[in-house]
Design an enzyme around this catalytic site. Structure first.
Site, PDB file in Angstrom:
ATOM      1  N   THR A 161       0.823  -1.212   0.000  1.00  0.00           N
ATOM      2  CA  THR A 161       0.000   0.000   0.000  1.00  0.00           C
ATOM      3  C   THR A 161       0.860   1.266   0.000  1.00  0.00           C
ATOM      4  O   THR A 161       0.342   2.371  -0.051  1.00  0.00           O
ATOM      5  CB  THR A 161      -0.905   0.029   1.244  1.00  0.00           C
ATOM      6  OG1 THR A 161      -0.053  -0.144   2.397  1.00  0.00           O
ATOM      7  CG2 THR A 161      -1.947  -1.059   1.215  1.00  0.00           C
ATOM      8  N   CYS A 202      17.860   5.230  -2.560  1.00  0.00           N
ATOM      9  CA  CYS A 202      17.451   5.809  -3.852  1.00  0.00           C
ATOM     10  C   CYS A 202      18.493   6.760  -4.439  1.00  0.00           C
ATOM     11  O   CYS A 202      18.769   6.724  -5.642  1.00  0.00           O
ATOM     12  CB  CYS A 202      16.112   6.520  -3.712  1.00  0.00           C
ATOM     13  SG  CYS A 202      15.891   7.354  -2.146  1.00  0.00           S
ATOM     14  N   SER A 220       8.691  12.118  -2.040  1.00  0.00           N
ATOM     15  CA  SER A 220       8.240  10.721  -2.098  1.00  0.00           C
ATOM     16  C   SER A 220       9.293   9.775  -1.532  1.00  0.00           C
ATOM     17  O   SER A 220       8.980   8.653  -1.149  1.00  0.00           O
ATOM     18  CB  SER A 220       7.872  10.309  -3.523  1.00  0.00           C
ATOM     19  OG  SER A 220       8.975  10.501  -4.374  1.00  0.00           O
ATOM     20  N   ARG A 256      16.427  17.800   1.091  1.00  0.00           N
ATOM     21  CA  ARG A 256      15.030  17.517   0.705  1.00  0.00           C
ATOM     22  C   ARG A 256      14.463  18.774   0.038  1.00  0.00           C
ATOM     23  O   ARG A 256      14.629  19.879   0.559  1.00  0.00           O
ATOM     24  CB  ARG A 256      14.216  17.186   1.959  1.00  0.00           C
ATOM     25  CG  ARG A 256      12.819  16.721   1.668  1.00  0.00           C
ATOM     26  CD  ARG A 256      12.764  15.314   1.121  1.00  0.00           C
ATOM     27  NE  ARG A 256      13.126  14.305   2.104  1.00  0.00           N
ATOM     28  CZ  ARG A 256      13.439  13.049   1.792  1.00  0.00           C
ATOM     29  NH1 ARG A 256      13.433  12.640   0.529  1.00  0.00           N
ATOM     30  NH2 ARG A 256      13.770  12.179   2.734  1.00  0.00           N
ATOM     31  N   HIS A 264      14.591  12.408  -7.891  1.00  0.00           N
ATOM     32  CA  HIS A 264      15.748  12.948  -7.163  1.00  0.00           C
ATOM     33  C   HIS A 264      16.741  13.511  -8.186  1.00  0.00           C
ATOM     34  O   HIS A 264      16.990  12.879  -9.225  1.00  0.00           O
ATOM     35  CB  HIS A 264      16.462  11.846  -6.385  1.00  0.00           C
ATOM     36  CG  HIS A 264      15.744  11.358  -5.164  1.00  0.00           C
ATOM     37  ND1 HIS A 264      14.541  11.851  -4.720  1.00  0.00           N
ATOM     38  CD2 HIS A 264      16.116  10.401  -4.258  1.00  0.00           C
ATOM     39  CE1 HIS A 264      14.196  11.207  -3.600  1.00  0.00           C
ATOM     40  NE2 HIS A 264      15.123  10.335  -3.307  1.00  0.00           N
ATOM     41  N   ASN A 286      12.930   8.353  -8.205  1.00  0.00           N
ATOM     42  CA  ASN A 286      13.402   7.648  -7.012  1.00  0.00           C
ATOM     43  C   ASN A 286      12.545   6.440  -6.649  1.00  0.00           C
ATOM     44  O   ASN A 286      13.014   5.512  -6.003  1.00  0.00           O
ATOM     45  CB  ASN A 286      13.469   8.598  -5.818  1.00  0.00           C
ATOM     46  CG  ASN A 286      12.170   9.339  -5.576  1.00  0.00           C
ATOM     47  OD1 ASN A 286      11.753  10.145  -6.403  1.00  0.00           O
ATOM     48  ND2 ASN A 286      11.517   9.059  -4.474  1.00  0.00           N
TER      49      ASN A 286
END
Ligand SMILES: NC(=O)c1ccc[n+]([C@@H]2O[C@H](COP(=O)([O-])OP(=O)(O)OC[C@H]3O[C@@H](n4cnc5c(N)ncnc54)[C@H](OP(=O)(O)O)[C@@H]3O)[C@@H](O)[C@H]2O)c1
EC number: 1.2.1.11
Length: 344
Positions: free
Chosen positions: A11, A130, A160, A235, A242, A315
């Site tokens: 999920t 990532c 994300s 971030r 990314h 990513n």
């Protein structure tokens, strides 16, 4: 030959992408089981044109499952991956729980596919962070050509990468700013909407963050322990994709033209490098794509044999789900896994 595959964390951001990619690439599945926490029991996720009911991880018996792709965080992985591996199911883990374990291969198929054979020690294969995955895809062909001495990288990492809560926080905060509402900060350490935050994962004693340390340790493990690397991980308010500003110092001379030609031919790489307005890739264009995109390749005359470049990738795909599915494909291609249940 087809395999029973369990997707743990089905999920989540990575798990959903995992289901998409297994379907898109036609991975040979006899059955796909979607697993998550008890919170999601009975909810539904898509697998191609099918709908799967989500079941709970702690009630699943892995004894007839061949491959488990695990994207439910480090703690869940630490508890479950060894148990699942012992049941003869190969775990491909997206968390950092086993990446630095000498008995667990850390794999990017374009970079170190031969290291995969080590997986039999624990039946666990680790997927890199990532930001490291896309970096090593771009570094490997250049290292082969001119031997990398040192890399300085600054990342611009999308929300994300911090899971679905990270995406929700950027969305909610952006809306709150527009309607002049109060902005709540929950997932990130400061407001992310219309801001950038130079802090990902926890701080270490030397002042670097764990995210920065991961890029060093993982590059050494997969590419070459002699490469010196220093990172600043940031971030940014981007949903997916990314970006990385990368400066590289080589042992041997290499021109920007040579690097461009090498990267054009390299697996997993796509060069888009026109020295004109818009002649480069941004994270928006990388979303939903498999490639690691390289732009802005130029010589850096401040060091001997220096190059700078801009590296962008989705990513959730190369940084996580795509790489995990490529690892599963590598197991199959090399005959390293056989289905437990023979087709009727
Ligand atoms: N996002 C990236 O770019 C990226 C890249 C590389 C690696 N990773 C790694 O991949 C993992 C997942 O990341 P994500 O971005 O997909 O996070 P996410 O969107 O927050 O999803 C987390 C998933 O884990 C499940 N989960 C949580 N606790 C669980 C438990 N006790 N038992 C079973 N399932 C549980 C959640 O299920 P519920 O819905 O039931 O809570 C959900 O499906 C993390 O280890 C992350 O470090 C992420």
């Amino acid at each position: 030959m087809s395999f029973k595959v369990a997707v743990v964390g089905a999920t989540g951001n990575v798990g959903r992408e995992m289901l998409n990619i297994l379907d898109e690439r036609g991975f040979p599945v006899s059955e796909v089981v979607a697993l998550a926490s008890r919170r999601s029991q009975g909810t539904e996720v898509s697998f191609g044109d099918r709908t799967l009911k989500v079941r709970t991880l702690d009630q699943h018996d892995f004894s007839d499952t061949d491959i488990c792709v695990m994207s439910a965080g480090g703690n869940v992985s630490k508890e479950w991956s060894p148990k699942i591996g012992k049941q003869g199911c190969v775990v491909i883990d997206n968390s950092s729980a086993f990446r630095y374990d000498q008995d667990v291969p850390l794999i990017v198929p374009e970079v170190n596919p031969d290291a995969i054979s080590l997986f039999t020690r624990k039946n666990i294969i680790a997927n890199p962070n990532c930001s490291t995955a896309q970096l090593v895809v771009a570094l490997k062909p250049l290292h082969d050509a001119a031997t990398i001495k040192r890399v300085v990288v600054a990342t611009y990492q999308s929300v994300s990468g911090a899971g679905k809560e990270g995406m929700d926080e950027l969305f909610t905060q952006t809306r709150a700013v527009f309607v002049a509402d109060g902005v709540d900060v929950k997932k990130f350490t400061k407001r992310i909407a219309f801001n950038v935050i130079p802090h990902i994962d926890v701080f270490l004693d030397d002042g670097f963050t764990k995210e920065e340390w991961k890029m060093v340790a993982e590059t050494k493990k997969m590419l070459d322990p002699k490469i010196k690397l220093t990172a600043t991980c940031v971030r940014v308010p981007v949903f997916i994709g990314h970006s990385e500003a990368v400066n590289i110092e080589f042992e041997k001379p290499i021109t920007a033209d040579e690097a461009r030609d090498i990267l054009r031919e390299a697996p997993g790489c796509q060069v888009l490098d026109k020295r004109e307005d818009g002649g480069y890739i941004t994270p928006l264009e990388s979303a939903g794509e498999d490639a690691t995109f390289i732009s802005r390749i130029r010589e850096d005359s401040t060091v001997d044999n220096g190059l700078s470049m801009w590296v962008v990738s989705d990513n959730l795909r190369k940084g996580a789900a795509l790489n995990a599915v490529q690892i599963a494909e590598l197991l199959v291609e090399r005959g390293l896994i056989q289905p437990k249940k023979k087709a009727a």
